[in-house]
Design an enzyme around this catalytic site. Structure first.
Site, PDB file in Angstrom:
ATOM      1  N   ILE A 195     -32.314  26.375 -34.118  1.00  0.00           N
ATOM      2  CA  ILE A 195     -32.875  26.164 -35.448  1.00  0.00           C
ATOM      3  C   ILE A 195     -32.657  24.728 -35.900  1.00  0.00           C
ATOM      4  CG2 ILE A 195     -32.579  26.786 -37.884  1.00  0.00           C
ATOM      5  CD1 ILE A 195     -32.015  29.667 -36.913  1.00  0.00           C
ATOM      6  N   GLU A 196     -31.450  24.189 -35.658  1.00  0.00           N
ATOM      7  CA  GLU A 196     -31.139  22.859 -36.173  1.00  0.00           C
ATOM      8  C   GLU A 196     -31.821  21.745 -35.391  1.00  0.00           C
ATOM      9  OE1 GLU A 196     -27.696  23.960 -33.369  1.00  0.00           O
ATOM     10  OE2 GLU A 196     -28.868  24.963 -34.941  1.00  0.00           O
ATOM     11  N   GLN A 225     -23.256  32.098 -35.881  1.00  0.00           N
ATOM     12  CA  GLN A 225     -24.303  31.145 -36.288  1.00  0.00           C
ATOM     13  C   GLN A 225     -23.949  30.373 -37.546  1.00  0.00           C
ATOM     14  OE1 GLN A 225     -26.671  31.138 -38.966  1.00  0.00           O
ATOM     15  NE2 GLN A 225     -28.465  30.099 -38.155  1.00  0.00           N
ATOM     16  N   GLU A 226     -23.532  31.068 -38.603  1.00  0.00           N
ATOM     17  CA  GLU A 226     -23.255  30.382 -39.860  1.00  0.00           C
ATOM     18  C   GLU A 226     -22.063  29.440 -39.731  1.00  0.00           C
ATOM     19  OE1 GLU A 226     -23.044  31.236 -44.563  1.00  0.00           O
ATOM     20  OE2 GLU A 226     -21.996  32.708 -43.343  1.00  0.00           O
ATOM     21  N   GLU A 227     -20.981  29.930 -39.142  1.00  0.00           N
ATOM     22  CA  GLU A 227     -19.783  29.098 -39.033  1.00  0.00           C
ATOM     23  C   GLU A 227     -20.032  27.856 -38.189  1.00  0.00           C
ATOM     24  OE1 GLU A 227     -18.409  33.245 -40.024  1.00  0.00           O
ATOM     25  OE2 GLU A 227     -19.808  32.385 -38.576  1.00  0.00           O
ATOM     26  N   ASP A 240     -29.771  29.838 -42.573  1.00  0.00           N
ATOM     27  CA  ASP A 240     -28.364  30.116 -42.289  1.00  0.00           C
ATOM     28  C   ASP A 240     -28.178  31.622 -42.407  1.00  0.00           C
ATOM     29  OD1 ASP A 240     -25.582  30.488 -42.404  1.00  0.00           O
ATOM     30  OD2 ASP A 240     -25.442  29.752 -44.459  1.00  0.00           O
ATOM     31  N   ASN A 286     -23.079  34.898 -44.788  1.00  0.00           N
ATOM     32  CA  ASN A 286     -22.253  35.887 -45.457  1.00  0.00           C
ATOM     33  C   ASN A 286     -22.509  35.717 -46.956  1.00  0.00           C
ATOM     34  OD1 ASN A 286     -19.689  36.953 -46.783  1.00  0.00           O
ATOM     35  ND2 ASN A 286     -19.224  37.375 -44.644  1.00  0.00           N
ATOM     36  N   TRP A 309     -31.804  37.077 -37.692  1.00  0.00           N
ATOM     37  CA  TRP A 309     -31.028  37.151 -38.936  1.00  0.00           C
ATOM     38  C   TRP A 309     -30.501  38.567 -39.151  1.00  0.00           C
ATOM     39  CZ3 TRP A 309     -33.425  39.223 -43.760  1.00  0.00           C
ATOM     40  CH2 TRP A 309     -32.562  39.136 -44.862  1.00  0.00           C
ATOM     41  N   GLY A 310     -29.222  38.684 -39.470  1.00  0.00           N
ATOM     42  CA  GLY A 310     -28.656  39.984 -39.814  1.00  0.00           C
ATOM     43  C   GLY A 310     -28.503  40.929 -38.646  1.00  0.00           C
ATOM     44  N   CYS A 311     -28.549  40.417 -37.430  1.00  0.00           N
ATOM     45  CA  CYS A 311     -28.385  41.270 -36.249  1.00  0.00           C
ATOM     46  C   CYS A 311     -26.946  41.113 -35.734  1.00  0.00           C
ATOM     47  CB  CYS A 311     -29.436  40.914 -35.212  1.00  0.00           C
ATOM     48  SG  CYS A 311     -31.131  41.101 -35.845  1.00  0.00           S
TER      49      CYS A 311
END
Length: 605
Positions: free
Chosen positions: A369-370, A397-399, A380, A383, A513-515
């Site tokens: 993505i980035e 991914q987020e961290e 992102d 959480n 996302w959300g998986c």
């Protein structure tokens, strides 16, 4: 003609590869027998060969797509078998190097090309600007506003409680209060010769946590350094970071508002100011932020105390990544701006009555993505406490995104937990590090030189949106109508920009996302994000992170949506029907009839 060129020509002739951008979007290749068929019949034709399974499509240097044809006259099979039967199974490296399908990447909008001019930067009732806009010039470090002599201080429940506040006091004895900032100044002005000196300094102004905080990760990291690296850390970097933290009283001359729930608001700071906030987070100076029993119980952690505990390799790599950032910003002060925006939507779509048709989709099994999503709205997988476990043990991914773009971490200081109709948008975050791996295999891979251009407000043209998905106790839960609406509303909130024309909005760069640990089904989440993007007026660039089966399935269902002219509302109605007819009749586990098989049968009537 070289051998690779001959192979390429043969492949193009046999597969009828489209060479023009216009033909490369959603139109399937046609053989002579298919010329007069509609795409609807073409999908049926394509599904009738049990002898020739779908194969991964190699991504060529020209980024065109090769599509596997099925021979004519073969035994017909059921349409549901058009989709992979094993969700999550991806092709081996021997089968595929890189695949992409759908619209040409060049057809998707990116910033800055699609952006309309920004208004003059100025503070408003819901936009706090912490720098002098009249002194804002490219290449020069922004000046704080107001000047230090006019410094304003607030200590209340609507603003960040800063370590340099005159109200940041602690009791020396039952009758005497002392400035904690004075104590912080004294503790951080000493020299450091080991990680134990850093621990002692931090605990001098966090004495009540001395018995509970552990610094084993910091000690392990420092023990593993070479002699020259250790000398550089303790003689140069850490003292520079301490001086940066202690500049808070001169860099923050007005209070920072909290981005509270159910209230839209923006904060624009300089990168220099953000680096000061993060240096204070490293040295754990923020008051009232070390316990869930304070007025900040609904905010993420900001002090780095949890980063220093434990002995995992992941913590070592996190420290490497963050110290790379601090080395960069202490050697050369950054000169750009960032804006943090909390968006709360009070008016949400009526999904069942939406007449929006599906927008363009480019889907790829490779890339990130980035990187490949540069200039797009980058998702992102958040959480509800933005940043997730970035200062703790989390490393997905987020961290990872918060580590390589550390300025995102500052949002944890002032962003209350997101609610169902909210998102956080960060514009201008710079990438400072490269990395490899994921979760336990994450490794810092060196400095990254971010060349993303800046907008008129001197922010990088990098727009990241934090949207948090629901976590499910069971697979079937996510198909319940309330859950479908919630995820659609959340994604729509992240994608929409009220008042901005569609032609001025970039595509959305997203993925699964959300998986993963959240339990979301990749194929359902892909459809929901397609629907939200269409409703918001954006195209979609979707990354499957190596899952080629998912790439094929998502591309096919999107092709079916677009060429049957399905609307967002009609697909939402089919999702509700799938829940009633299939999910509610399934006891446990996953339904025998997959979502994509069900959608295909209904749309193929």
């Amino acid at each position: 003609m070289t051998e690779p060129q001959r192979k390429r020509q043969k492949l193009e002739e046999s597969e009828h590869l489209h060479s023009s951008a216009g033909e490369h979007t959603h139109t399937p290749p046609r053989s002579s027998r298919q010329t007069q068929l509609s795409l609807h019949r073409w999908l049926k034709t394509k599904s009738r060969s049990p002898e020739t399974p779908d194969t991964p499509i190699q991504h060529t240097p020209t980024q065109h797509t090769v599509t596997q044809h099925t021979p004519s006259g073969s035994e017909p099979r059921r349409i549901p078998q058009l989709f992979s039967r094993a969700p999550g199974r991806s092709a081996s490296a021997a089968q595929v190097f890189s695949c992409s399908l759908g619209a040409a990447v060049s057809d998707l909008r990116r910033a800055p090309a699609c952006c309309r001019p920004l208004p003059v930067l100025r503070a408003t009732e819901d936009h706090t600007v912490l720098i002098r806009t009249d002194l804002l010039h490219p290449g020069k470090v922004p000046v704080p506003f107001p000047c230090p002599e006019e410094r304003r201080d607030r200590w209340d429940d609507t603003h960040v409680k800063m370590p340099c506040s005159q109200h940041n006091l602690f009791p020396v004895d039952p009758t005497t209060l002392q400035s904690r900032w004075d104590l912080i100044n004294k503790a951080l002005s000493v020299s450091f010769s080991s990680s134990h000196d850093v621990q002692d300094a931090i605990l001098k102004y966090n004495a009540s946590h001395a018995k509970h905080w552990s610094f084993t990760a910091l000690h392990s990291y420092c023990t593993g350094l070479q002699e020259a690296e250790s000398a550089q850390l303790f003689n140069d970097l850490l003292p520079s970071m301490a001086r940066l933290a202690l500049r808070a009283s001169s860099l923050f001359t007005q209070p920072i508002p909290l981005l509270t729930a159910q209230r839209c608001g923006s904060i624009t700071l300089s990168q220099d100011q953000v680096s000061c906030l993060l240096a204070n987070a490293f040295f754990c100076t923020f008051p009232r932020r070390n316990s869930r029993r304070t007025e900040f119980s609904n905010y993420p952690d900001i002090n780095f105390s949890r980063l220093f505990e434990g002995s995992s390799r992941a913590k070592q790599e996190k420290l490497k990544t963050l110290l790379c950032y601090f080395e960069r910003v202490t050697k050369r002060r950054p000169d750009g701006l960032l804006t943090y925006t909390r968006q709360s939507l009070q008016s949400l779509p009526s999904w069942s009555s939406s007449e929006q048709q599906f927008s363009r989709l480019h889907i790829s099994s490779s890339g990130t993505i980035e990187e490949q999503g540069h200039g797009m709205l980058q998702v992102d997988f958040a959480n509800r406490f933005v940043g997730g476990g970035v200062t703790g043990s989390g490393l997905v991914q987020e961290e990872i995104r918060f580590l390589i773009n550390p300025e995102l971490i500052a949002a944890r200081l002032f962003t209350e937990a997101l609610e169902d109709n909210e998102c956080l948008i960060i514009t201008g975050a710079e990438q400072f590090s490269r990395y490899s791996g994921y979760a336990n295999t994450y490794r810092w891979a060196g400095n990254h030189d971010d060349q993303t251009p800046r907008d008129e407000w001197l922010r990088r043209h990098t727009e990241i949106v934090a949207i948090d998905a629901l976590q499910y106790r069971s697979f079937l839960q996510q198909f319940q109508p309330d859950c479908l609406r919630r995820e659609l509303n959340k994604a729509f909130c992240g994608f929409v920009r009220p008042g901005t024309p569609a032609e001025c909005m970039s595509a959305v760069a997203t993925g699964n996302w959300g998986c993963g640990v959240f339990g979301g089904d990749t194929r359902l989440k892909a459809v929901l994000q397609m629907m939200a993007a269409a409703e918001a007026g954006r195209d979609l660039m979707y990354f499957t992170f190596g899952d080629v089966d998912l790439l094929r399935d998502v591309h096919r269902i999107h092709t079916l949506f677009t060429h049957t002219q399905a609307t967002v509302g009609s697909v939402f109605s089919l999702l509700l029907e799938y829940y009633e007819c299939v999910c509610k009749k399934t006891g446990r586990g996953k339904p025998e009839e997959t979502l994509y098989s069900f959608l295909t049968e209904r749309l193929d009537r």
